[in-house]
Scaffold this motif. Structure first.
Motif, PDB file in Angstrom:
ATOM      1  N   ARG A   1     -51.392  -4.124  34.079  1.00 48.04           N
ATOM      2  CA  ARG A   1     -51.228  -4.079  32.622  1.00 48.04           C
ATOM      3  C   ARG A   1     -51.842  -2.804  32.048  1.00 48.04           C
ATOM      4  NH1 ARG A   1     -54.879  -5.715  28.845  1.00 48.04           N
ATOM      5  NH2 ARG A   1     -56.086  -6.832  30.427  1.00 48.04           N
ATOM      6  N   THR A   2     -53.016  -2.440  32.564  1.00 46.91           N
ATOM      7  CA  THR A   2     -53.708  -1.259  32.051  1.00 46.91           C
ATOM      8  C   THR A   2     -52.983   0.022  32.446  1.00 46.91           C
ATOM      9  OG1 THR A   2     -55.818  -2.434  32.218  1.00 46.91           O
ATOM     10  CG2 THR A   2     -55.913  -0.042  31.996  1.00 46.91           C
ATOM     11  N   MET A   3     -52.503   0.084  33.680  1.00 49.23           N
ATOM     12  CA  MET A   3     -51.832   1.302  34.131  1.00 49.23           C
ATOM     13  C   MET A   3     -50.525   1.539  33.399  1.00 49.23           C
ATOM     14  SD  MET A   3     -52.535   1.374  38.252  1.00 49.23           S
ATOM     15  CE  MET A   3     -51.672   2.936  38.424  1.00 49.23           C
ATOM     16  N   CYS A   4     -49.804   0.479  33.082  1.00 48.37           N
ATOM     17  CA  CYS A   4     -48.524   0.684  32.401  1.00 48.37           C
ATOM     18  C   CYS A   4     -48.726   1.019  30.929  1.00 48.37           C
ATOM     19  CB  CYS A   4     -47.631  -0.537  32.538  1.00 48.37           C
ATOM     20  SG  CYS A   4     -48.053  -1.885  31.454  1.00 48.37           S
ATOM     21  N   ALA A   5     -49.966   0.869  30.435  1.00 55.00           N
ATOM     22  CA  ALA A   5     -50.257   1.183  29.038  1.00 55.00           C
ATOM     23  C   ALA A   5     -50.813   2.586  28.851  1.00 55.00           C
ATOM     24  CB  ALA A   5     -51.248   0.160  28.482  1.00 55.00           C
ATOM     25  N   GLU A   6     -50.807   3.406  29.917  1.00 54.58           N
ATOM     26  CA  GLU A   6     -51.336   4.762  29.812  1.00 54.58           C
ATOM     27  C   GLU A   6     -50.394   5.613  28.957  1.00 54.58           C
ATOM     28  OE1 GLU A   6     -54.183   5.405  30.727  1.00 54.58           O
ATOM     29  OE2 GLU A   6     -54.686   3.910  32.213  1.00 54.58           O
ATOM     30  N   ASP A   7     -50.731   5.763  27.694  1.00 52.77           N
ATOM     31  CA  ASP A   7     -49.843   6.400  26.721  1.00 52.77           C
ATOM     32  C   ASP A   7     -49.630   7.884  27.004  1.00 52.77           C
ATOM     33  OD1 ASP A   7     -50.224   3.896  25.294  1.00 52.77           O
ATOM     34  OD2 ASP A   7     -52.141   4.738  24.645  1.00 52.77           O
ATOM     35  N   GLY A   8     -48.583   8.203  27.744  1.00 48.16           N
ATOM     36  CA  GLY A   8     -48.271   9.595  27.999  1.00 48.16           C
ATOM     37  C   GLY A   8     -49.153  10.266  29.025  1.00 48.16           C
ATOM     38  N   ALA A   9     -50.002   9.504  29.717  1.00 46.87           N
ATOM     39  CA  ALA A   9     -50.876  10.100  30.724  1.00 46.87           C
ATOM     40  C   ALA A   9     -50.066  10.542  31.935  1.00 46.87           C
ATOM     41  CB  ALA A   9     -51.957   9.109  31.147  1.00 46.87           C
ATOM     42  N   ALA A  10     -50.470  11.668  32.520  1.00 50.32           N
ATOM     43  CA  ALA A  10     -49.831  12.154  33.736  1.00 50.32           C
ATOM     44  C   ALA A  10     -50.564  11.663  34.972  1.00 50.32           C
ATOM     45  CB  ALA A  10     -49.800  13.682  33.734  1.00 50.32           C
ATOM     46  N   ALA A  11     -51.821  11.267  34.793  1.00 51.43           N
ATOM     47  CA  ALA A  11     -52.644  10.833  35.927  1.00 51.43           C
ATOM     48  C   ALA A  11     -53.583   9.731  35.481  1.00 51.43           C
ATOM     49  CB  ALA A  11     -53.448  12.021  36.474  1.00 51.43           C
ATOM     50  N   VAL A  12     -54.011   8.929  36.451  1.00 52.38           N
ATOM     51  CA  VAL A  12     -55.011   7.902  36.187  1.00 52.38           C
ATOM     52  C   VAL A  12     -56.080   8.009  37.274  1.00 52.38           C
ATOM     53  CG1 VAL A  12     -53.748   6.140  37.498  1.00 52.38           C
ATOM     54  CG2 VAL A  12     -55.415   5.445  35.764  1.00 52.38           C
ATOM     55  N   ILE A  13     -57.324   7.814  36.877  1.00 50.67           N
ATOM     56  CA  ILE A  13     -58.446   7.898  37.813  1.00 50.67           C
ATOM     57  C   ILE A  13     -59.076   6.517  37.915  1.00 50.67           C
ATOM     58  CG2 ILE A  13     -60.612   9.056  38.363  1.00 50.67           C
ATOM     59  CD1 ILE A  13     -59.741  11.253  36.349  1.00 50.67           C
ATOM     60  N   LEU A  14     -59.234   6.039  39.137  1.00 55.39           N
ATOM     61  CA  LEU A  14     -59.774   4.707  39.388  1.00 55.39           C
ATOM     62  C   LEU A  14     -61.166   4.803  39.999  1.00 55.39           C
ATOM     63  CD1 LEU A  14     -56.611   3.239  41.153  1.00 55.39           C
ATOM     64  CD2 LEU A  14     -57.219   2.945  38.745  1.00 55.39           C
ATOM     65  N   ALA A  15     -62.086   3.999  39.488  1.00 57.13           N
ATOM     66  CA  ALA A  15     -63.404   3.877  40.109  1.00 57.13           C
ATOM     67  C   ALA A  15     -63.346   2.734  41.108  1.00 57.13           C
ATOM     68  CB  ALA A  15     -64.462   3.599  39.047  1.00 57.13           C
ATOM     69  N   LEU A  16     -63.493   3.042  42.382  1.00 57.48           N
ATOM     70  CA  LEU A  16     -63.425   2.008  43.416  1.00 57.48           C
ATOM     71  C   LEU A  16     -64.811   1.410  43.609  1.00 57.48           C
ATOM     72  CD1 LEU A  16     -60.995   3.551  46.060  1.00 57.48           C
ATOM     73  CD2 LEU A  16     -60.515   2.297  43.950  1.00 57.48           C
ATOM     74  N   SER A  17     -65.148   0.468  42.730  1.00 60.08           N
ATOM     75  CA  SER A  17     -66.442  -0.190  42.786  1.00 60.08           C
ATOM     76  C   SER A  17     -66.271  -1.652  42.437  1.00 60.08           C
ATOM     77  CB  SER A  17     -67.435   0.457  41.819  1.00 60.08           C
ATOM     78  OG  SER A  17     -67.050   0.204  40.476  1.00 60.08           O
ATOM     79  N   GLU A  18     -67.168  -2.500  42.929  1.00 61.81           N
ATOM     80  CA  GLU A  18     -67.067  -3.927  42.642  1.00 61.81           C
ATOM     81  C   GLU A  18     -67.370  -4.234  41.190  1.00 61.81           C
ATOM     82  OE1 GLU A  18     -71.576  -5.125  44.213  1.00 61.81           O
ATOM     83  OE2 GLU A  18     -69.793  -5.773  45.322  1.00 61.81           O
ATOM     84  N   GLU A  19     -68.046  -3.312  40.497  1.00 63.02           N
ATOM     85  CA  GLU A  19     -68.266  -3.493  39.070  1.00 63.02           C
ATOM     86  C   GLU A  19     -66.967  -3.337  38.282  1.00 63.02           C
ATOM     87  OE1 GLU A  19     -72.068  -2.802  40.910  1.00 63.02           O
ATOM     88  OE2 GLU A  19     -70.195  -1.671  41.009  1.00 63.02           O
ATOM     89  N   THR A  20     -66.067  -2.513  38.788  1.00 62.08           N
ATOM     90  CA  THR A  20     -64.804  -2.251  38.096  1.00 62.08           C
ATOM     91  C   THR A  20     -63.683  -3.166  38.551  1.00 62.08           C
ATOM     92  OG1 THR A  20     -65.369   0.085  37.767  1.00 62.08           O
ATOM     93  CG2 THR A  20     -63.044  -0.484  37.633  1.00 62.08           C
ATOM     94  N   LEU A  21     -63.618  -3.459  39.845  1.00 59.54           N
ATOM     95  CA  LEU A  21     -62.460  -4.141  40.422  1.00 59.54           C
ATOM     96  C   LEU A  21     -62.829  -5.377  41.227  1.00 59.54           C
ATOM     97  CD1 LEU A  21     -60.784  -0.910  41.836  1.00 59.54           C
ATOM     98  CD2 LEU A  21     -60.093  -2.089  39.732  1.00 59.54           C
ATOM     99  N   ASN A  22     -62.002  -6.411  41.088  1.00 59.39           N
ATOM    100  CA  ASN A  22     -62.081  -7.541  42.004  1.00 59.39           C
ATOM    101  C   ASN A  22     -61.490  -7.144  43.349  1.00 59.39           C
ATOM    102  OD1 ASN A  22     -63.259  -9.676  40.518  1.00 59.39           O
ATOM    103  ND2 ASN A  22     -61.334 -10.060  39.437  1.00 59.39           N
ATOM    104  N   ASP A  23     -61.789  -7.897  44.376  1.00 59.52           N
ATOM    105  CA  ASP A  23     -61.122  -7.699  45.657  1.00 59.52           C
ATOM    106  C   ASP A  23     -59.614  -7.850  45.455  1.00 59.52           C
ATOM    107  OD1 ASP A  23     -63.577  -7.409  46.800  1.00 59.52           O
ATOM    108  OD2 ASP A  23     -63.542  -9.274  47.946  1.00 59.52           O
TER     109      ASP A  23
END
Length: 290
Positions: free
Chosen positions: A174-196
């Motif tokens: 949902r968040t990635m498809c809402a990137e308004d005109g962004a050419a790139a997205v940066i992900l933090a690979l951490s358990e604080e940010t993401l579930n398994d």
């Protein structure tokens, strides 16, 4: 609250969903029912939604989502014959994380295919978040509109995102498809940010890690828990003598001492195919502006 919503302009019939993933649809004549979103909790259900509960579900909850306008629900086979009071179509299945990720990505329009996806990994959460911030600043300096998904600070271009962490599979799509005109997205690979498994069906273009001494295979293994696709087209980057030298020159101009995060950013951008001359030019312009 987790939902892949109709704002993404992707719809799917229950019949197609059942046949594509080998699920059991009841009643069988509901094949043409079209869902416009997916929700994995009751609060996220909207008219037209397919309810795919992330936790154990019972008949009372199914009646709730029915009242909220859900067009169908995915339930375990153990509930067959125990939902007489539910009038919406039911799909009996125990979907895997891979299946949920593929479905969510398809409903979202496969956003990772249209974005350059950078992922920052590491054993220290603060280092990862600093790496994400530095990379976002550096890509912006190079003229790239960027989105960021990080518990430290998620944003789409200049718009800050109010998210509940750690993110689920549906949250990420949902968040990635809402990137308004962004050419790139940066992900933090951490358990604080993401579930398994949160990054199922997310294709990573550049994976950066500042943990010294790790081989590429070890870096890939360290992020496997998040489910992201790290394939033959993925560039794995770490600091190099070249990136260290460029970063040292830049930080010295700013009167700073720690150039490690900037060095990783430079290494990742180089891995993405940006020419060294362009990087030097951007660093020079930034120095002059400051």
């Amino acid at each position: 609250m987790s939902a892949v919503s109709e704002s993404m302009n992707r719809r799917m019939t229950l019949g197609l969903l059942a046949s594509r993933y080998g699920f059991d649809l009841d009643p069988a004549f509901a094949t043409e029912v079209t869902v416009t979103s997916i929700a994995d909790d009751i609060d996220s259900v909207r008219p037209g939604a397919l309810f795919m509960p992330s936790m154990q579900v019972d008949e009372q909850q199914l009646r709730q989502v029915q009242a909220l306008g859900a067009y169908g629900a995915v339930v375990p086979h153990a509930l067959r014959g125990k939902t007489d009071g539910v009038q919406i179509p039911l799909i009996y299945a125990e979907p895997t994380a891979q299946q949920l990720g593929k479905l969510a990505s398809e409903m979202a329009g496969s956003p990772s295919d249209s974005l350059a996806v950078f992922a920052v990994a590491g054993s220290n959460t603060q280092t990862v978040e600093q790496g994400v911030r530095d990379l976002a600043d550096f890509l912006h300096m190079l003229g790239n509109p960027v989105g960021v998904i990080s518990a430290g600070n998620s944003q789409s271009l200049e718009r800050f995102l109010d998210l509940n962490y750690p993110l689920s599979i549906l949250d990420v799509q949902r968040t990635m498809c809402a990137e308004d005109g962004a050419a790139a997205v940066i992900l933090a690979l951490s358990e604080e940010t993401l579930n398994d498994d949160a990054l199922q069906s997310v294709n990573v273009d550049v994976l950066g890690c500042d943990d010294k001494g790790l081989s590429e295979a070890e870096i890939v293994k360290s992020v496997a828990r998040f489910g992201c696709t790290v394939g033959k087209q993925t560039h794995i980057a770490g600091r190099t003598q070249e990136s260290d030298a460029l970063a040292a020159q830049a930080t010295e101009a700013y009167g700073q001492t720690d150039s490690s995060a900037l060095s990783l950013s430079i290494a990742m951008v180089l891995a993405a195919g940006v020419r060294k001359a362009n990087i030097k030019s951007a660093l020079r312009v930034s120095r002059d502006l400051n």
